[in-house]
Scaffold this motif. Structure first.
Motif, PDB file in Angstrom:
ATOM      1  N   VAL A  42      14.771  56.680  70.409  1.00 14.99           N
ATOM      2  CA  VAL A  42      14.426  56.587  69.003  1.00 14.99           C
ATOM      3  C   VAL A  42      15.159  55.399  68.378  1.00 14.99           C
ATOM      4  O   VAL A  42      16.370  55.249  68.559  1.00 14.99           O
ATOM      5  CB  VAL A  42      14.809  57.872  68.234  1.00 14.99           C
ATOM      6  CG1 VAL A  42      14.513  57.733  66.752  1.00 14.99           C
ATOM      7  CG2 VAL A  42      14.071  59.071  68.809  1.00 14.99           C
ATOM      8  N   ALA A 139      11.911  63.469  70.824  1.00 15.12           N
ATOM      9  CA  ALA A 139      10.811  62.669  70.297  1.00 15.12           C
ATOM     10  C   ALA A 139       9.597  62.957  71.177  1.00 15.12           C
ATOM     11  O   ALA A 139       9.705  63.033  72.390  1.00 15.12           O
ATOM     12  CB  ALA A 139      11.165  61.187  70.349  1.00 15.12           C
ATOM     13  N   TYR A 153       2.905  63.095  66.368  1.00 14.83           N
ATOM     14  CA  TYR A 153       4.195  62.698  66.944  1.00 14.83           C
ATOM     15  C   TYR A 153       5.331  63.331  66.158  1.00 14.83           C
ATOM     16  O   TYR A 153       5.178  63.712  64.994  1.00 14.83           O
ATOM     17  CB  TYR A 153       4.336  61.170  66.964  1.00 14.83           C
ATOM     18  CG  TYR A 153       4.471  60.524  65.607  1.00 14.83           C
ATOM     19  CD1 TYR A 153       5.726  60.308  65.026  1.00 14.83           C
ATOM     20  CD2 TYR A 153       3.338  60.103  64.900  1.00 14.83           C
ATOM     21  CE1 TYR A 153       5.851  59.714  63.786  1.00 14.83           C
ATOM     22  CE2 TYR A 153       3.455  59.507  63.662  1.00 14.83           C
ATOM     23  CZ  TYR A 153       4.719  59.311  63.099  1.00 14.83           C
ATOM     24  OH  TYR A 153       4.837  58.729  61.874  1.00 14.83           O
ATOM     25  N   LEU A 155       9.909  63.493  65.688  1.00 15.30           N
ATOM     26  CA  LEU A 155      11.227  62.900  65.897  1.00 15.30           C
ATOM     27  C   LEU A 155      12.307  63.906  65.517  1.00 15.30           C
ATOM     28  O   LEU A 155      12.079  64.787  64.682  1.00 15.30           O
ATOM     29  CB  LEU A 155      11.393  61.639  65.039  1.00 15.30           C
ATOM     30  CG  LEU A 155      10.444  60.473  65.337  1.00 15.30           C
ATOM     31  CD1 LEU A 155      10.550  59.413  64.256  1.00 15.30           C
ATOM     32  CD2 LEU A 155      10.749  59.872  66.694  1.00 15.30           C
ATOM     33  N   GLN A 158      17.047  63.311  61.482  1.00 15.04           N
ATOM     34  CA  GLN A 158      17.796  62.087  61.194  1.00 15.04           C
ATOM     35  C   GLN A 158      17.827  61.803  59.699  1.00 15.04           C
ATOM     36  O   GLN A 158      18.875  61.588  59.122  1.00 15.04           O
ATOM     37  CB  GLN A 158      17.191  60.888  61.942  1.00 15.04           C
ATOM     38  CG  GLN A 158      17.479  60.904  63.429  1.00 15.04           C
ATOM     39  CD  GLN A 158      17.055  59.610  64.105  1.00 15.04           C
ATOM     40  OE1 GLN A 158      16.114  58.956  63.700  1.00 15.04           O
ATOM     41  NE2 GLN A 158      17.777  59.229  65.150  1.00 15.04           N
TER      42      GLN A 158
END
Length: 285
Positions: A42, A139, A153, A155, A158
């Protein structure tokens, strides 16, 4: 462990049971499989961009922010007029993102670019911390799911504490000035696709997004970028149409655009990224 392609990329194939053993938050349907790229990762976009800008400034570069381009006058010396200044240069590179069409049209260049407003969604765990669902969250990219082809998608946490980012790779056509336009989630088909995806494959998450933001894609018909000279003005270089997957390619794209702007022969074959590949009436001078 398997190797794929000329670069011998390391990857693994997981059955439903194997995937759940490694990532118990995911539930696959019978017959579905997952592939793992062991070299995947990532990029932290804000940190990466800030690092590049700081290095650029240390080397003597000057960044002029918040200046809207009003006019570009081509010639042996190109003149760029903004809301604040007038700049002149022998060569320029135009990377205007979703505003590319508005900047290029006055230069006589009509490209088949489509700007899309993308809903960026963040999802919360139903029982935060209880099962550690988000501690090992990967991810991922889901393509063929539940008998349909949807690019979804995700992730890890964060940007927002205890929220994962899961989005639909696509959106609705919109003017770039409408990026922040808010629409209620039930009226947006791609968010409903995501809600269904969460319910089916990630039942440990709430099936409604906790946060919805917007970003913009600038798509070409073939989803390949444009990296080329203006057909009439060889001292104007264009980088556009990155179709939602340009950031990770920034280092090599920057090298290519800089080579073009200095009149150097590109190291790579740029045929797939040429303006000439568009043979439609909308891509004429």
């Amino acid at each position: 462990m398997q190797k794929y392609g000329a670069k011998q990329i390391s990857w693994e194939k997981f059955t439903k049971e194997q995937l759940m053993a490694k990532y118990p938050e995911f539930i696959l349907n019978p017959g579905e499989v997952a592939c793992c790229d062991n070299n995947g990762g990532v990029l932290c976009a804000d940190k990466a961009l800030r690092a590049v800008q700081e290095q650029f400034q240390r080397m003597g570069g000057v960044i002029q922010d918040a200046q809207k381009v009003k006019h570009i006058q081509p010639g042996q010396v190109v003149r760029v007029t903004t809301t604040s200044e007038i700049y002149e240069a022998k060569n320029i590179v135009i990377t205007a993102g979703p505003w590319a069409q508005k900047v290029l049209s006055p230069l006589g260049l009509e490209l088949p670019l489509k700007t899309l407003r993308i809903n960026v969604c963040y999802w919360k765990e139903k029982n935060p911390g209880r099962h550690g669902l988000l501690q090992n969250f990967p991810a991922f990219l889901g393509v063929h799911l539940n008998g349909e082809e949807h690019e979804v998608y995700g992730l890890p946490c964060q940007e927002y504490p205890e929220l994962v980012k899961i989005c639909f790779h696509g959106g609705n056509e919109a003017d770039p000035e409408e990026r922040e336009l808010q629409t209620k989630p039930p009226q947006i088909p791609d968010i409903q696709i995501l809600c269904n995806f969460i319910s089916k494959y990630l039942p440990g998450l709430h099936p409604k997004p906790a946060v919805i933001e917007q970003c913009m894609y600038t798509n070409t018909p073939d989803r390949n970028s444009i990296l080329d000279y203006h057909p009439l003005y060889k001292n104007i270089v264009i980088g556009s149409g990155f179709s939602g997957h340009g950031f990770k390619l920034s280092p090599i794209v920057g090298k290519i655009l800089s080579e073009l702007s200095m009149g150097k022969e590109p190291v790579y074959d740029l045929t797939p990224f040429s303006i000439a590949r568009f043979k439609t009436p909308s891509a004429t001078l």
